[in-house]
Motif scaffolding. Structure first.
Motif, PDB file in Angstrom:
ATOM      1  N   THR A 153       0.831  -1.200   0.000  1.00 45.45           N
ATOM      2  CA  THR A 153       0.000   0.000   0.000  1.00 45.45           C
ATOM      3  C   THR A 153       0.865   1.250   0.000  1.00 45.45           C
ATOM      4  O   THR A 153       1.950   1.279   0.575  1.00 45.45           O
ATOM      5  CB  THR A 153      -0.905   0.051   1.240  1.00 45.45           C
ATOM      6  N   ILE A 195      -2.449  -4.281   4.484  1.00 46.66           N
ATOM      7  CA  ILE A 195      -3.018  -5.061   3.393  1.00 46.66           C
ATOM      8  C   ILE A 195      -2.870  -6.538   3.711  1.00 46.66           C
ATOM      9  O   ILE A 195      -1.901  -6.957   4.351  1.00 46.66           O
ATOM     10  CB  ILE A 195      -2.344  -4.693   2.047  1.00 46.66           C
ATOM     11  N   VAL A 249      -7.639  -4.239   1.692  1.00 41.32           N
ATOM     12  CA  VAL A 249      -6.949  -3.012   2.078  1.00 41.32           C
ATOM     13  C   VAL A 249      -7.787  -2.228   3.078  1.00 41.32           C
ATOM     14  O   VAL A 249      -8.995  -2.043   2.881  1.00 41.32           O
ATOM     15  CB  VAL A 249      -6.670  -2.122   0.844  1.00 41.32           C
TER      16      VAL A 249
END
Length: 435
Positions: A257, A294, A304
């Motif tokens: 992420t 995540i 997420v």
């Protein structure tokens, strides 16, 4: 033209069968789920759960969650029993002050990283607690500072990321400690600055995200270090800024992420980088801001947590994005505020910690939306809230309708491509038996 005319009941059931079989063959992009709060600020056994950080889950569906401000960690069983497994006393000699990262191995041992005391602990299923690393790191001059993340591989080796010391350590079950990466990263100018999250695959490769250096590395089991993504992201204009979470799935795909770039990427074993979600979220008005952690399941789906948007997304390998939780939490007054840690179990249940709502939730798939989770549903693709099963064969009556006239067992009318509704139960029974 198509043979003998069907009696009305069977003609109707055959039409239902066609529609059902076609729908099942095409798949469904449903975001239906059952959301349950599994722990709140009161924690359990009189021990509070304040300022949750990370969450992990084992093969039996037990969730493990850390709480920074209450200086503890809990186990929550699928049945809802809550047990504090470690508190501020740590192992009784070395205290626990800032539990953040948490992991669990195949034997049920739990590992907790302590950012304040620059250390990590192991908690056995029997409750024996041992400090496995402290601020001295490997004891050879390489210190550990701000231990923020921990992961364990299939061999029982634990890996701790030192955000303040810009390094990662490996701790074997025998207690041997080795530094496997430091601030130099992969060398050649590819530095590691503030490692914030760490992951490991079944082959013993370790992955670490650098929050300040805007990159991630793979440390092979043999020690070779490779930068797998940098600030340029996918190289197609989608940048990576302040990575926060990293995970690897069973196929070796790495997911990461970008907290400040409001996105996430998939990196294949071959090095192909693809942005899988951005600030637009699901594209239906549910945005994503500051994606934090995540998770990934065995099917390659990624999950997420949106820290600033108070939501959770599922992204399939085909790129279908669905919001599976939002600020409303379970919809029964238990809200989700600033989701942080996230995990998924082998049956597709997603677990998420609410950092500012002082709670955690289980999000169970329910694709037919009947209020019964898929894992417990005796007819998971056809709504049957009553779970009726007249013959007790484990397949709900909705999936195995009773014989009607020409649909009696062994009798198949000549109707061209029309399928009797009786076949629905047969098809779903086969689907269930393969799970």
């Amino acid at each position: 033209m198509f043979g003998r005319r069907l009696p009305d009941p069977c003609r109707l059931l055959s039409l239902v069968a066609i529609l059902a079989v076609l729908a099942l063959g095409a798949g469904r992009a449903s975001a239906a789920s059952i959301i349950t709060q599994i722990i709140d600020v009161t924690g359990g056994e009189g021990h509070a759960y304040v300022y949750p950080q990370e969450i992990a889950v084992d093969s039996a569906g037990n969730a493990y969650a850390t709480a920074l401000s209450s200086h503890n960690a809990f186990r929550i069983t699928p049945a809802g029993a809550i047990t504090q497994i470690i508190d501020s006393t740590g192992d009784g000699v070395h205290g626990l002050s800032g539990p953040a990262g948490i992991a669990v191995d195949t034997a049920g041992n739990v590992y907790v990283a302590d950012i304040d005391n620059n250390s990590a602990f192991k908690v056995t299923p029997g409750g024996v607690i041992t400090q496995i690393i402290d601020a001295t790191g490997d004891g050879a001059g390489h210190s550990l500072s701000f231990a923020i993340s921990i992961v364990v591989d299939t061999g029982g080796n634990a890996y701790v990321a030192g955000g303040g010391s810009d390094n990662v350590f490996k701790i074997t079950p025998a207690g041997i400690i080795t530094r496997i990466i430091d601030a130099t990263g992969a060398g050649a100018g590819q530095a590691l600055d503030f490692p914030i999250n760490v992951a490991a695959d079944a082959a013993g490769n370790v992955y670490v995200a650098g929050a300040v250096s805007d990159n991630a590395f793979r440390i092979a089991s043999g020690g070779a270090i490779t930068q797998i993504i940098d600030a340029t992201g996918d190289g197609a204009g989608h940048i990576l800024d302040s990575p926060q979470g990293i995970v690897v799935d069973g196929a070796g795909n790495v997911f990461i992420t970008g907290g400040e770039s409001d996105n996430a990427f998939r990196i294949t074993p071959g090095g192909v980088i693809t942005q899988i979600i951005d600030a637009s979220g699901d594209g239906a008005g549910n945005g994503l801001e500051f994606p934090y952690r995540i998770a990934a399941d065995a099917a390659g789906n990624a999950y997420v947590s949106g820290f600033n948007t108070d939501n959770v997304f599922k992204i399939t390998p085909a790129g279908v994005i669905a919001q599976i939780a939002d600020a409303a939490g379970d919809g029964a007054g238990h809200v989700l505020d600033s989701p942080s840690g996230i995990a998924v179990d082998s049956t597709g249940n997603v677990f998420v910690a609410g950092n500012l709502s002082d709670n955690a939730f289980r999000i169970a798939p329910d694709i037919d939306g009947d209020g019964v989770s898929d894992i417990a549903d005796n007819c998971p693709e056809i709504s049957n809230p009553d779970q009726a099963d007249a013959n007790g064969d484990g397949v709900g009556d909705a999936c195995a309708p009773q014989a009607v006239g020409c649909c009696a067992p062994g009798v198949f009318p000549v109707v061209g491509l029309l399928l009797p509704a009786c076949l629905i139960g047969w098809r779903l029974r086969r689907r269930k038996s393969r799970r």
